[in-house]
Design a protein around this motif. Structure first.
Motif, PDB file in Angstrom:
ATOM      1  N   ILE A  15      47.193  74.311  32.387  1.00  0.00           N
ATOM      2  CA  ILE A  15      46.375  75.441  32.812  1.00  0.00           C
ATOM      3  C   ILE A  15      45.325  75.723  31.733  1.00  0.00           C
ATOM      4  O   ILE A  15      45.474  75.301  30.581  1.00  0.00           O
ATOM      5  N   PRO A  16      44.241  76.425  32.067  1.00  0.00           N
ATOM      6  CA  PRO A  16      43.136  76.611  31.115  1.00  0.00           C
ATOM      7  C   PRO A  16      43.538  77.164  29.750  1.00  0.00           C
ATOM      8  O   PRO A  16      42.995  76.739  28.724  1.00  0.00           O
ATOM      9  N   SER A  17      44.488  78.096  29.707  1.00  0.00           N
ATOM     10  CA  SER A  17      44.826  78.728  28.430  1.00  0.00           C
ATOM     11  C   SER A  17      45.452  77.764  27.428  1.00  0.00           C
ATOM     12  O   SER A  17      45.420  78.004  26.218  1.00  0.00           O
ATOM     13  N   VAL A  18      46.028  76.670  27.921  1.00  0.00           N
ATOM     14  CA  VAL A  18      46.674  75.707  27.013  1.00  0.00           C
ATOM     15  C   VAL A  18      46.004  74.334  27.061  1.00  0.00           C
ATOM     16  O   VAL A  18      46.538  73.366  26.520  1.00  0.00           O
ATOM     17  N   ALA A  19      44.843  74.248  27.682  1.00  0.00           N
ATOM     18  CA  ALA A  19      44.168  72.952  27.824  1.00  0.00           C
ATOM     19  C   ALA A  19      43.875  72.318  26.466  1.00  0.00           C
ATOM     20  O   ALA A  19      43.924  71.089  26.313  1.00  0.00           O
ATOM     21  N   HIS A  20      43.584  73.149  25.454  1.00  0.00           N
ATOM     22  CA  HIS A  20      43.280  72.600  24.122  1.00  0.00           C
ATOM     23  C   HIS A  20      44.495  71.912  23.508  1.00  0.00           C
ATOM     24  O   HIS A  20      44.349  70.976  22.714  1.00  0.00           O
ATOM     25  N   LEU A  21      45.699  72.357  23.877  1.00  0.00           N
ATOM     26  CA  LEU A  21      46.908  71.696  23.378  1.00  0.00           C
ATOM     27  C   LEU A  21      47.020  70.283  23.940  1.00  0.00           C
ATOM     28  O   LEU A  21      47.473  69.363  23.250  1.00  0.00           O
ATOM     29  N   PHE A  22      46.610  70.111  25.184  1.00  0.00           N
ATOM     30  CA  PHE A  22      46.638  68.789  25.804  1.00  0.00           C
ATOM     31  C   PHE A  22      45.611  67.868  25.146  1.00  0.00           C
ATOM     32  O   PHE A  22      45.894  66.693  24.894  1.00  0.00           O
ATOM     33  N   ARG A  23      44.433  68.407  24.850  1.00  0.00           N
ATOM     34  CA  ARG A  23      43.418  67.586  24.187  1.00  0.00           C
ATOM     35  C   ARG A  23      43.888  67.159  22.801  1.00  0.00           C
ATOM     36  O   ARG A  23      43.698  66.003  22.394  1.00  0.00           O
ATOM     37  N   ARG A  24      44.497  68.091  22.085  1.00  0.00           N
ATOM     38  CA  ARG A  24      45.002  67.764  20.754  1.00  0.00           C
ATOM     39  C   ARG A  24      46.083  66.687  20.839  1.00  0.00           C
ATOM     40  O   ARG A  24      46.119  65.755  20.024  1.00  0.00           O
ATOM     41  N   HIS A  25      46.964  66.814  21.801  1.00  0.00           N
ATOM     42  CA  HIS A  25      48.053  65.852  21.961  1.00  0.00           C
ATOM     43  C   HIS A  25      47.511  64.451  22.250  1.00  0.00           C
ATOM     44  O   HIS A  25      47.935  63.467  21.630  1.00  0.00           O
ATOM     45  N   TRP A  26      46.592  64.357  23.176  1.00  0.00           N
ATOM     46  CA  TRP A  26      46.076  63.043  23.552  1.00  0.00           C
ATOM     47  C   TRP A  26      45.266  62.410  22.426  1.00  0.00           C
ATOM     48  O   TRP A  26      45.216  61.181  22.314  1.00  0.00           O
ATOM     49  N   PHE A  27      44.693  63.216  21.564  1.00  0.00           N
ATOM     50  CA  PHE A  27      43.897  62.680  20.462  1.00  0.00           C
ATOM     51  C   PHE A  27      44.768  62.264  19.275  1.00  0.00           C
ATOM     52  O   PHE A  27      44.561  61.198  18.679  1.00  0.00           O
ATOM     53  N   LEU A  28      45.764  63.105  18.934  1.00  0.00           N
ATOM     54  CA  LEU A  28      46.548  62.867  17.724  1.00  0.00           C
ATOM     55  C   LEU A  28      47.889  62.174  17.964  1.00  0.00           C
ATOM     56  O   LEU A  28      48.302  61.335  17.164  1.00  0.00           O
ATOM     57  N   GLN A  29      48.566  62.536  19.038  1.00  0.00           N
ATOM     58  CA  GLN A  29      49.936  62.061  19.214  1.00  0.00           C
ATOM     59  C   GLN A  29      50.053  60.874  20.166  1.00  0.00           C
ATOM     60  O   GLN A  29      50.808  59.936  19.906  1.00  0.00           O
ATOM     61  N   SER A  30      49.311  60.900  21.255  1.00  0.00           N
ATOM     62  CA  SER A  30      49.454  59.834  22.253  1.00  0.00           C
ATOM     63  C   SER A  30      49.217  58.429  21.703  1.00  0.00           C
ATOM     64  O   SER A  30      49.951  57.500  22.054  1.00  0.00           O
ATOM     65  N   PRO A  31      48.194  58.222  20.851  1.00  0.00           N
ATOM     66  CA  PRO A  31      47.993  56.860  20.331  1.00  0.00           C
ATOM     67  C   PRO A  31      49.198  56.311  19.578  1.00  0.00           C
ATOM     68  O   PRO A  31      49.395  55.094  19.513  1.00  0.00           O
ATOM     69  N   MET A  32      50.019  57.212  19.028  1.00  0.00           N
ATOM     70  CA  MET A  32      51.173  56.758  18.259  1.00  0.00           C
ATOM     71  C   MET A  32      52.195  56.047  19.142  1.00  0.00           C
ATOM     72  O   MET A  32      52.936  55.184  18.667  1.00  0.00           O
ATOM     73  N   TYR A  33      52.241  56.409  20.422  1.00  0.00           N
ATOM     74  CA  TYR A  33      53.206  55.761  21.309  1.00  0.00           C
ATOM     75  C   TYR A  33      52.801  54.317  21.602  1.00  0.00           C
ATOM     76  O   TYR A  33      53.661  53.447  21.768  1.00  0.00           O
ATOM     77  N   PHE A  34      51.503  54.057  21.657  1.00  0.00           N
ATOM     78  CA  PHE A  34      51.057  52.677  21.837  1.00  0.00           C
ATOM     79  C   PHE A  34      51.376  51.857  20.591  1.00  0.00           C
ATOM     80  O   PHE A  34      51.905  50.739  20.677  1.00  0.00           O
ATOM     81  N   ILE A  35      51.089  52.435  19.425  1.00  0.00           N
ATOM     82  CA  ILE A  35      51.411  51.746  18.168  1.00  0.00           C
ATOM     83  C   ILE A  35      52.917  51.546  18.054  1.00  0.00           C
ATOM     84  O   ILE A  35      53.399  50.476  17.664  1.00  0.00           O
ATOM     85  N   ARG A  36      53.656  52.578  18.425  1.00  0.00           N
ATOM     86  CA  ARG A  36      55.111  52.512  18.361  1.00  0.00           C
ATOM     87  C   ARG A  36      55.659  51.452  19.316  1.00  0.00           C
ATOM     88  O   ARG A  36      56.656  50.791  19.015  1.00  0.00           O
TER      89      ARG A  36
END
Length: 359
Positions: free
Chosen positions: A20-41
């Motif tokens: 939802i809009p109020s937490v959309a920035h958390l999703f952007r942060r996750h996809w930028f910082l955390q998601s790439p780690m799963y591919f590397i992992r």
């Protein structure tokens, strides 16, 4: 002066994780910082899982008991009903988990004893049927722990993150990170180990159905009467249950120091400490050969590889070293204070605790 209105306790809901809009920035942060780690992992997991195939061995009675006693399953341990010394029961009478192939895990129970000769399983039953195969026993216990008991440490996280963001709680800002987008990915994306097409293709699919995991996350029947304090009184102070009890006390003290509403104690305890500690402790037995599906007869090489991949990618902590969100790396008063208190109890555990559900 009107008395300050107390905030309501967090409503536990694993599925409340939409962007939802109020937490959309958390999703952007996750996809930028955390998601790439799963591919590397994943790349690391492939090679490490292949190596593990060379050193795997079948679970023993001691392995099964060690897993029960050194994860959050320890909260379910009770003195055996027959009253015999050094004998213990673990009983789950109501479970909603369903596995592929139409299988249902409705109940399971374990009776074991410990003595000078080590641990011995006296009896194990699943859905009322006694099971003797140690690999199937470990697989059943593992499935229940990962998809039921451990999942319950996740259920408060969406509400915690939403509360922090919507009420601008700067003291706990780091505790809003990753949890909601992570749960959204675990439940709704093609990368999800729960029926995700990409997960199946890449070798880390698990047998549980998505709907049953969500349903079981709301089922707290197994925890009724299983307060942590009672558990360590059964087994003594040198137990995981006792450490959890002390860690909770430490969090409560630090929350009081920083004027954080005590109504949020259980939610923060699960969101930060229980989740991280459970991951850390459950990864200590990576060398066991078993299928993720408890009803599999035997364990083929591919099934063992699938188990390895799942454990390395999902059970092992996956953090971005540049933004790990562990307490020791957050230089803010509340988190540093909490880290110091936890370190007095167990330095290794303190180093693993994250401010939020990060993996």
């Amino acid at each position: 002066m009107k008395p300050r209105k107390e905030s309501s306790p967090v409503h536990p809901d694993l599925a409340d994780c939409h962007p939802i809009p109020s937490v959309a920035h958390l999703f952007r942060r996750h996809w930028f910082l955390q998601s790439p780690m799963y591919f590397i992992r994943w790349i690391y997991a492939v090679f490490y899982s292949l190596y593990l195939l060379l050193v795997l061995r079948d679970p023993t009675d001691s392995d099964i008991v060690e897993y029960v006693e050194n994860t959050t399953l320890a909260m379910l341990i009770r003195l055996a009903r027959n009253g015999r010394p050094e004998e213990y029961d673990v009983t789950v009478g109501d479970c909603k988990l369903r596995a592929s192939g139409g299988y249902k895990l409705k109940s399971w129970s374990l009776t074991y004893k410990k003595g000078n000769g080590g641990a011995e399983i006296l009896r194990f039953s699943r859905n009322g049927v006694e099971i003797g195969d140690r690999s199937q026993i470990f697989s059943t216990v593992f499935l229940y722990h990962v998809h039921s008991l451990h999942t319950k440490s996740h259920v408060f996280s969406n509400g915690v993150a939403r509360h922090i963001v919507e009420n601008d709680v700067k003291t706990l800002l780091e505790s809003s990170y990753t949890s909601m987008p992570l749960h959204n990915a675990l439940l709704h994306s093609c990368q999800s180990p729960l029926e995700g097409t990409v997960a199946k293709l890449l070798g880390y699919i698990c047998p549980c159905t998505r709907e049953s995991v969500v349903e079981e996350s709301r089922n707290m029947s197994a925890l009724k009467g299983h307060q942590t304090k009672q558990c360590w009184e059964v087994r003594g102070k040198d137990t995981v249950a006792y450490k959890l009890f002390r860690l909770r006390q430490a969090l409560q003290v630090v929350m009081k120091r920083h004027a954080i509403d005590q109504n949020w104690l259980e939610a923060l305890f699960n969101h930060t400490i229980v989740h991280s500690v459970d991951h850390y402790l459950s990864t200590q037995q990576a060398h066991l050969r078993f299928s993720l599906h408890p009803w599999d007869a035997g364990c083929t090489t591919y099934q063992a590889f699938n188990t390895n991949m799942f454990r390395v990618l999902i059970s092992f902590p996956t953090l971005n070293p540049l933004a790990p969100n562990t307490l020791r790396t957050i230089h803010k008063p509340f988190y540093q204070d909490l880290y110091r208190e936890l370190k007095k109890i167990d330095p290794k555990i303190a180093d693993t605790v994250t401010a939020s559900v990060m993996y």
